[in-house]
Design an enzyme around this catalytic site. Structure first.
Site, PDB file in Angstrom:
ATOM      1  N   HIS A   1       5.400   7.245  -2.988  1.00  0.00           N
ATOM      2  CA  HIS A   1       5.806   5.967  -2.425  1.00  0.00           C
ATOM      3  C   HIS A   1       6.247   6.076  -0.836  1.00  0.00           C
ATOM      4  CE1 HIS A   1       7.450   2.039  -3.199  1.00  0.00           C
ATOM      5  NE2 HIS A   1       8.403   2.300  -2.322  1.00  0.00           N
ATOM      6  N   GLU A   2       7.282   6.731  -0.643  1.00  0.00           N
ATOM      7  CA  GLU A   2       7.717   6.998   0.653  1.00  0.00           C
ATOM      8  C   GLU A   2       6.793   7.596   1.628  1.00  0.00           C
ATOM      9  OE1 GLU A   2      10.398   5.702   1.254  1.00  0.00           O
ATOM     10  OE2 GLU A   2      11.019   5.254  -0.672  1.00  0.00           O
TER      11      GLU A   2
ATOM     12  N   HIS B   1       4.691   4.421   2.887  1.00  0.00           N
ATOM     13  CA  HIS B   1       5.120   3.843   3.862  1.00  0.00           C
ATOM     14  C   HIS B   1       5.023   4.417   5.193  1.00  0.00           C
ATOM     15  CE1 HIS B   1       6.991   0.805   1.098  1.00  0.00           C
ATOM     16  NE2 HIS B   1       7.997   1.875   0.516  1.00  0.00           N
TER      17      HIS B   1
END
Length: 237
Positions: A45-46, A49
């Site tokens: 997820h990170e 980003h």
């Protein structure tokens, strides 16, 4: 053989789901798989980003060593402990500089915000495809220790990443869904959004703790999404 494996996956899910209170019940059967799935899910997820920010011209996350799939670069110790204690946690947020975005700034923020949940969706899909391959293979390998380990890990990667995908798209501050909504609003609404941002976290807490039957409002939404998506692929009886 394939039928037995498919039913075993479905029954495992139903048993775990009926025992769950809140988003997840960590301790007990399957604990290590849930923990691994959350660590990997938060990492991708990170990474999403950070990678999207870099693609759009902002190297802030790269300088901080966040453009990596190594979970150690993304995990927050307190956030990890909270997952174990209250079934809710977080990773270190990726920092980006909107002024470095090469395209329209609002569009760039939306794309960066979308990238995290998108990566969870991709990982969930890959795990589901692995489960489908396992359930149709007919190989006795999947009933061995190693095979069951991989099957269980695939199962929980699917479940946890569906949960992360749905949860992070809830349009409540400080989640990604709020940033996507906020920067998609017309300018006249954007200036008013700060009022909601001040109280948004209270709404998020309410979603997480408001009891609905033997779960919470957040748990009901996420468990329903998990059941629906897994059911579409025939992985839930």
């Amino acid at each position: 053989m394939a039928f037995k494996i498919r039913i075993a996956i479905a029954n495992h899910y139903v048993e775990e789901r009926t025992a769950r209170v809140g988003l997840f019940s960590f301790f007990g059967q399957g604990f290590i798989f849930r923990l691994l799935a959350f660590v990997l899910g938060l990492a991708v997820h990170e990474y999403g980003h950070a990678k999207m920010a870099l693609l759009l011209g902002d190297d802030t996350a790269k300088k901080e060593g966040r453009v990596t799939l190594n979970p150690l670069a993304h995990l927050d110790l307190l956030g990890l402990l909270m997952i174990l204690i209250v079934n809710f946690g977080w990773a270190k947020p990726v920092v980006f500089n909107p002024n470095k975005i090469r395209i329209n700034r609002k569009l760039g923020i939306v794309l960066i915000s979308l990238a995290g949940p998108f990566m969870n969706a991709i990982l969930a899909l890959l795990a589901i495809l692995a489960l489908l391959a396992i359930s149709s293979s007919g190989s006795a390998f999947w009933l061995t220790g190693v095979g069951m380990f991989l099957a269980n890990l695939s199962f929980w990667l699917a479940v946890v990443n569906i949960a992360l995908f749905i949860f992070n798209l809830i349009p409540v501050p400080p989640l990604d869904g709020w940033k996507i909504l906020k920067y998609s609003l017309p300018p006249r609404w954007l200036s008013r959004s700060s009022q909601f941002e001040r109280i948004g976290p209270f709404f998020l807490v309410l979603i997480l703790i408001l009891p609905i039957g033997n779960t919470t409002l957040g748990g009901l939404v996420i468990n329903s999404a998990i059941s629906g998506i897994m059911g579409l692929f025939g992985l839930v009886a």
